[in-house]
Design an enzyme around this catalytic site. Sequence first.
Site, mmCIF file in Angstrom:
data_model
loop_
_atom_site.group_PDB
_atom_site.id
_atom_site.type_symbol
_atom_site.label_atom_id
_atom_site.label_comp_id
_atom_site.label_asym_id
_atom_site.label_seq_id
_atom_site.Cartn_x
_atom_site.Cartn_y
_atom_site.Cartn_z
ATOM 1 C CG ASP A 1 -1.718 -1.271 1.368
ATOM 2 O OD1 ASP A 1 -2.341 -1.700 0.379
ATOM 3 O OD2 ASP A 1 -1.687 -1.865 2.460
ATOM 4 C CG LEU B 1 5.964 15.176 2.298
ATOM 5 C CD1 LEU B 1 6.692 14.515 3.467
ATOM 6 C CD2 LEU B 1 6.959 15.950 1.422
ATOM 7 N N GLY C 1 0.123 13.901 -3.483
ATOM 8 C CA GLY C 1 -1.298 13.736 -3.751
ATOM 9 C C GLY C 1 -1.504 12.548 -4.659
ATOM 10 N NE ARG D 1 7.284 -31.344 -7.128
ATOM 11 C CZ ARG D 1 8.207 -32.177 -6.651
ATOM 12 N NH1 ARG D 1 9.222 -32.525 -7.395
ATOM 13 N NH2 ARG D 1 8.100 -32.659 -5.433
ATOM 14 C CE LYS E 1 3.441 -2.560 -4.530
ATOM 15 N NZ LYS E 1 2.925 -2.172 -3.182
ATOM 16 N N GLY E 2 1.143 1.744 -7.505
ATOM 17 C CA GLY E 2 0.319 1.961 -8.680
ATOM 18 C C GLY E 2 0.543 3.319 -9.296
ATOM 19 N N GLY F 1 -3.815 -4.572 -4.626
ATOM 20 C CA GLY F 1 -4.645 -3.560 -5.264
ATOM 21 C C GLY F 1 -3.820 -2.319 -5.548
ATOM 22 C CG HIS F 2 -0.828 -2.074 -7.805
ATOM 23 N ND1 HIS F 2 0.084 -2.653 -8.644
ATOM 24 C CD2 HIS F 2 -0.521 -2.505 -6.562
ATOM 25 C CE1 HIS F 2 0.923 -3.406 -7.936
ATOM 26 N NE2 HIS F 2 0.557 -3.334 -6.671
ATOM 27 C CB THR G 1 -7.572 -5.999 -2.367
ATOM 28 O OG1 THR G 1 -6.580 -5.672 -3.341
ATOM 29 C CG2 THR G 1 -8.105 -7.390 -2.647
ATOM 30 C CB THR G 2 -9.949 -6.432 1.851
ATOM 31 O OG1 THR G 2 -9.065 -5.538 2.549
ATOM 32 C CG2 THR G 2 -9.144 -7.580 1.259
ATOM 33 C CD GLN H 1 1.089 -8.974 -2.587
ATOM 34 O OE1 GLN H 1 1.978 -9.542 -3.200
ATOM 35 N NE2 GLN H 1 -0.153 -9.004 -2.990
#
Length: 430
Positions: free
Chosen positions: A13, A332, A415, A143, A16-17, A40-41, A300-301, A224
């Site tokens: 969180d 920031l 932002g 496997r 990264k997106g 979730g991004h 995501t949740t 993540q």
Amino acid sequence: MPGHVIIGMQWGDEGKGKTVDYLTERADLVARYAGGNNAGHTVVVNGKKTVLHLIPCGILHPSTSCVIGNGTVIDPGVLLQEIDRLAEAGCEVKGRLHISEAAHVIMPYHRVIDAAQDRLRGKNRVGTTGRGIGPVYADKAARTGIRFGDLLDRETFEDKLRFALDHANLMLTKVYGEQPMDYAALRDEYLGHADRLRAHAADTVELIHAALAAGKRVIFEGAQGALLDLDHGTYPYVTSSTTMSGGVFGGAGVGPGQIQGVIGILKAYMTRVGEGPMPTELKDATGERLREIGQEYGATTGRPRRCGWLDLVPLRRVIKLCGVSHIVMTKLDVLTGFDPLPLCIGYELDGQKLDRFPSRISQLERVKPVYEDLPGWKDDLSRCRSWDDLPAAARSYVRRVEGLLGASISVVSIGPDRDQTLVRRDPFGG
């Protein structure tokens, strides 16, 4: 042109997106190499928010190709929902989205087992998203998993599903007290998914290497955060894959020579979803205030995130483990109005000074943060358009973090929107 890996440096969180979307302006291909739809991004462009779980965030740039690599795990139904939502928003993925035939597929029984396992752990629950991530990676390691390429061959898929479901139904009924799943229903559902996704199947290793050989810039998108890494994170309160930069080698199929740099993303404070120790967590009104200002709820949740002051101890470890060359500090602006701003520079453990991140969870649960107070600011940062526009105290905060970490904070986000990004140094530089 070697590639660049983008990782989260905390418990996920970190933003990264937004960072991948922003940097994709200068990239030709974006490849996701780990995790599944437990990530979730969120990307905001001109005030419009898009949440992605499996498709790389570079997809919002119409000239960029995107890859879902072999290290990811795919829920086909979720992926198709994302494709449909993007199409409704005018973003066409045909010819630009490529899926590794070696990526493993999440089945409905993985989700049921995931939730049941965490429920039965009781007080030792991990707090998973319930998306089936752990069980599908477990099948991969055992496997017995089903890969995306298997879906494209009906006979192969039917054989593999029959074998996998026999075992899964034993687990569901005998261990977890759940209802068995119907073979024919699952077969038909997933063959339908395969028909719609077939055109996206690709040998993504060759595709990525061809792009690199042609001198194109490739961004490898992690999922993540590094502190959730299966080996180096706060085990057992971690995810089921490698979230470090090194995960790109197996997860996308490239070698060390193709990676020029690692861009680490950190939030200006700490957050965490789910269970596990968090030394600087604020379980008071200040923590609530951070959550509300930062809108710290899972993409995501929807779960509320635990919030606390920035902790430099694990960040120093992550820089070592991942070879971080440049840092992007996000959110920031959320710290506006907090004065002073405590910065965790070390720990105390059983009365002794500790400046490293303990690998034993029993020790991490007992550490007490050692803080250094920095002055805050009251100015609204959202309208700043250059580093020099920031108030002096905000610049001092960034410089102090940078100095204590010993790594360049090259980009600062103030932002959620794409244009609320301040570049101090070129993150693609040396």
